[in-house]
Write a protein that holds these residues in place. Structure first.
Motif, PDB file in Angstrom:
ATOM      1  N   ASN A 203    -137.777 -56.912 -13.830  1.00  9.80           N
ATOM      2  CA  ASN A 203    -136.356 -56.618 -14.024  1.00  9.80           C
ATOM      3  C   ASN A 203    -135.475 -58.452 -13.195  1.00  9.80           C
ATOM      4  O   ASN A 203    -135.947 -58.239 -12.451  1.00  9.80           O
ATOM      5  CB  ASN A 203    -135.713 -55.354 -13.389  1.00  9.80           C
TER       6      ASN A 203
ATOM      7  N   GLU B  74    -125.584 -50.894 -14.198  1.00  9.66           N
ATOM      8  CA  GLU B  74    -126.279 -51.497 -15.498  1.00  9.66           C
ATOM      9  C   GLU B  74    -127.976 -51.594 -15.776  1.00  9.66           C
ATOM     10  O   GLU B  74    -128.766 -51.807 -15.778  1.00  9.66           O
ATOM     11  CB  GLU B  74    -125.494 -52.605 -16.301  1.00  9.66           C
ATOM     12  N   GLU B  75    -128.027 -52.693 -14.073  1.00 12.81           N
ATOM     13  CA  GLU B  75    -129.407 -53.178 -14.150  1.00 12.81           C
ATOM     14  C   GLU B  75    -130.105 -52.133 -13.714  1.00 12.81           C
ATOM     15  O   GLU B  75    -131.722 -52.075 -14.355  1.00 12.81           O
ATOM     16  CB  GLU B  75    -129.491 -54.201 -13.189  1.00 12.81           C
ATOM     17  N   SER B  76    -129.415 -51.133 -12.849  1.00 15.74           N
ATOM     18  CA  SER B  76    -130.609 -49.891 -12.392  1.00 15.74           C
ATOM     19  C   SER B  76    -131.007 -48.651 -13.673  1.00 15.74           C
ATOM     20  O   SER B  76    -132.365 -48.505 -13.664  1.00 15.74           O
ATOM     21  CB  SER B  76    -129.840 -48.952 -11.225  1.00 15.74           C
ATOM     22  N   GLU B  77    -130.240 -48.543 -14.700  1.00 15.24           N
ATOM     23  CA  GLU B  77    -130.501 -48.241 -15.757  1.00 15.24           C
ATOM     24  C   GLU B  77    -131.133 -48.740 -16.631  1.00 15.24           C
ATOM     25  O   GLU B  77    -132.321 -48.258 -16.998  1.00 15.24           O
ATOM     26  CB  GLU B  77    -129.393 -48.324 -17.329  1.00 15.24           C
ATOM     27  N   ARG B  78    -131.288 -50.495 -16.930  1.00 10.05           N
ATOM     28  CA  ARG B  78    -132.238 -51.049 -16.979  1.00 10.05           C
ATOM     29  C   ARG B  78    -133.792 -51.016 -16.900  1.00 10.05           C
ATOM     30  O   ARG B  78    -134.743 -50.838 -17.210  1.00 10.05           O
ATOM     31  CB  ARG B  78    -131.902 -52.580 -17.736  1.00 10.05           C
TER      32      ARG B  78
ATOM     33  N   HIS C 233    -134.497 -47.146 -17.470  1.00  7.31           N
ATOM     34  CA  HIS C 233    -136.330 -47.091 -19.143  1.00  7.31           C
ATOM     35  C   HIS C 233    -137.131 -48.467 -19.363  1.00  7.31           C
ATOM     36  O   HIS C 233    -137.782 -47.574 -19.659  1.00  7.31           O
ATOM     37  CB  HIS C 233    -134.842 -47.935 -19.757  1.00  7.31           C
ATOM     38  N   ARG C 234    -137.005 -49.433 -18.984  1.00  8.24           N
ATOM     39  CA  ARG C 234    -138.334 -49.906 -18.667  1.00  8.24           C
ATOM     40  C   ARG C 234    -139.613 -49.392 -17.928  1.00  8.24           C
ATOM     41  O   ARG C 234    -141.311 -49.663 -18.657  1.00  8.24           O
ATOM     42  CB  ARG C 234    -137.930 -51.140 -17.578  1.00  8.24           C
TER      43      ARG C 234
END
Ligand code: ATP
Length: 424
Positions: free
Chosen positions: A240, A280-284, A287-288
Motif C-alpha cells: 500500500n 480512503e487509503e485505509s479502505e484500499r 481490501h488488499r
C-alpha cells in the motif's frame, strides 16, 4: 554432528517424553520421525521454543491418532494435507508427513506430494529453518543440515535455499525480515539482492497470505523493527503506497506495550500502523489484505474517531459527552487514539473513558424503575439514560440520589422526550 544430549537438556521433560513416545511409536509402525524447523534452529541458538514441529516419513495422521489414544492430548487432524496437531496445556506439537512441493506459478499455493525428509527440507524458506534432527533409533540425534544452516547460525545469516525462492513465494520476503530482526541476523548478500528484485512479486500474493505474515510480525516482541526495515526496503509501499514503518510507529508501539494486554496487542498495533493513512487509503489496504470484518471495524473506527478528536480537546467536556461519543467505537480504536493523540487534554479524556467512564453503571435498573411506577419501553429507557448521564457527570452518587432524580421526572413525563432536570 550428533545433538542427542542437547535435545535432552533443551526440551522440558513433558515434551521430551512425548517426542520419545512418538519416535518409538513411529519406529513400531515402520515410519521415521524427525524434529524440524524452528525448534532445531532455536536449540542451536539456545532459545526456548514450545511449538514443536515433527516430520514423519510415513503416515503422520495415523501416528498422531495412535499417540492421542494413549495420552491426555487435544488432537486436530487434516488428513488431506497429511498433518496433525497435538496439544498439551502449555505447548503444541505439529506433526506432518514429509512432503515435496512444486510451484505451478509464482505466488500460487504449492502442489504437494509426499516425499522424504530431505525433500521436506528443500521446500523450506531459509537455511536456518531447513535443519532436522533424526529421531530414528539407528541414528538418533543426528543433525540433517543439507544447506549448512548451522554455519549460517554461527555467521548470523538469513539465507534462501535457491535463487528463485522469493519469486516462488514472495511471503518469504516478510519472513526473512521477521527472522532478521528477531534474531539480530543479517540478510546474506545474494539473499538481500534477490529479495529486493522480488518485491514486485508481492503482487502475486493473496491478501490473506500477506495479512497472515503481517500478523506474525505483529506477534513479535518488537514488531516495529521489522516494519521499519520493510518500510526501508520498499516492501510496505508495494502493499500500500501510503504505508510507512517510521520512528513514529516505534514510539507508539512501545507505549502500546505498556498499556495493553498481550492478546490485544496485534490489533492495537495494526490500528496504530494505519493511523497516518487517510480513510480512503485505509479502505484500499483493508481490501488488499482481505481484512476480516471485526478487525476492519477496529481500523475504520480508529480513523473515524481520529477525525472527531477535536470534540474531546477541551478539559471542560462533560463526562457524559465523552461517554456518549466514544461508546460507539471499538475499544481498541479508542485505545489507539489515546496513544496516538498529540493533545494532552484529548488524551486524558480518552484515557478517562477507557479507565473509568465506560464501566460506569447506574445503581437502579429497569426493574427498580418499574417498581417506582414507570412503564416498560421508551419511558424506562430514557429515564435510565438520564440517570446514567447524571451518574457519569457526578450529579448523583447513590441509589437514593438516582431514585430521587427518577421520581422528580415522573410528573413531567408524558410519553414525550425528556429534558434532563437540574439536580442540586
Ligand atoms: P517461528 O516463528 O519461531 O520461526 P516456526 O519456525 O515454527 O516459528 P512457522 O511460520 O510456524 O515458523 O513455520 C514452520 C516452518 O515451516 C518454518 O520453520 C519454515 O521452515 C517452514 N515455512 C513456513 N512458511 C514457509 C514458506 N512460506 N516457505 C517455505 N517454508 C516455510
Amino acid at each position: 554432528m550428533n545433538v542427542a544430549s542437547q535435545i535432552e537438556r533443551y526440551l522440558p521433560q513433558q515434551m521430551l517424553e512425548l517426542v520419545e513416545d512418538i519416535s518409538r511409536k513411529a519406529n513400531q509402525m515402520g515410519h521415521k520421525a524427525y524434529l524440524v524447523g524452528g525448534v532445531v534452529r532455536d536449540l542451536f541458538l539456545g532459545y526456548s521454543n514450545l511449538d514443536l514441529d515433527m516430520v514423519i516419513e510415513g503416515d503422520a495422521v495415523k501416528l498422531a491418532q495412535q499417540i492421542a489414544k494413549t495420552r491426555q492430548l487435544r488432537l486436530v487432524t487434516h488428513p488431506r494435507f497429511g498433518t496433525a496437531k497435538l496439544g498439551y496445556s502449555n505447548f503444541t506439537l505439529d506433526i506432518a508427513t514429509a512432503r515435496c512441493e512444486t510451484y505451478s506459478k509464482p505466488g500460487a499455493l504449492p502442489t504437494v506430494v509426499y516425499g522424504t525428509i530431505r525433500d521436506d527440507l528443500f521446500r523450506r524458506d531459509f537455511s536456518i529453518n531447513a535443519m532436522a534432527i533424526s529421531l530414528v533409533p539407528s541414528n538418533h540425534g543426528e543433525l540433517i543440515d543439507p544447506f549448512q544452516g548451522s554455519d549460517d547460525i554461527e555467521r548470523r545469516y538469513i539465507r534462501i535455499l535457491h535463487s528463485g525462492s522469493f519469486r516462488d513465494d514472495a511471503t518469504r520476503i516478510f519472513r526473512a525480515i521477521r527472522y532478521e530482526q528477531r534474531l539480530g541476523f543479517e540478510l546474506e548478500l545474494q539473499t538481500l539482492q534477490m529479495l529486493q528484485q522480488s518485491i514486485p512479486m508481492l503482487d502475486t500474493i493473496s491478501g490473506d497470505r500477506i495479512r497472515h505474515e503481517l500478523e506474525l510480525i505483529l506477534k513479535e516482541k518488537h514488531p516495529e523493527s521489522a516494519l521499519g526495515r520493510l518500510g526501508e526496503l520498499g516492501v510496505l509501499q508495494r502493499v500500500n503506497s501510503a504505508l510507512r514503518g517510521n520512528g513514529w510507529i516505534a514510539e507508539k508501539f512501545s507505549k502500546a506495550r505498556l498499556l495493553s494486554k498481550s492478546g490485544q496487542l496485534p490489533t492495537l498495533y495494526l490500528c496504530l500502523f494505519i493511523y497516518s493513512l487517510s480513510q480512503e487509503e485505509s479502505e484500499r489496504l483493508i481490501h488488499r489484505l482481505n481484512v476480516p470484518a471485526k478487525l476492519a471495524r477496529a481500523l475504520r473506527d480508529t480513523l473515524q474517531l481520529k477525525s472527531r478528536l477535536h470534540l474531546l480537546c477541551k478539559t471542560s467536556v462533560k463526562h457524559s459527552e465523552i461517554y456518549y461519543l466514544l461508546r460507539e467505537y471499538d475499544p481498541l480504536a479508542v485505545q489507539a487514539n489515546a496513544i496516538a493523540s498529540e493533545s494532552s487534554s484529548t488524551r486524558s479524556n480518552l484515557e478517562l473513558f477507557i479507565a473509568r467512564l465506560r464501566h460506569v453503571k447506574t445503581l437502579l435498573n429497569g426493574d427498580s424503575l418499574k417498581k417506582l411506577g414507570f412503564s416498560a419501553g421508551l419511558e424506562l429507557g430514557e429515564i435510565l439514560q438520564v440517570l446514567h448521564k447524571a451518574k457519569l457527570d457526578g450529579e448523583v452518587k447513590t441509589a437514593e440520589g438516582e431514585k430521587k432524580l427518577a421520581l422528580s421526572m415522573k410528573p413531567q413525563y408524558k410519553g414525550k422526550r425528556l429534558k434532563t432536570p437540574k439536580v442540586n
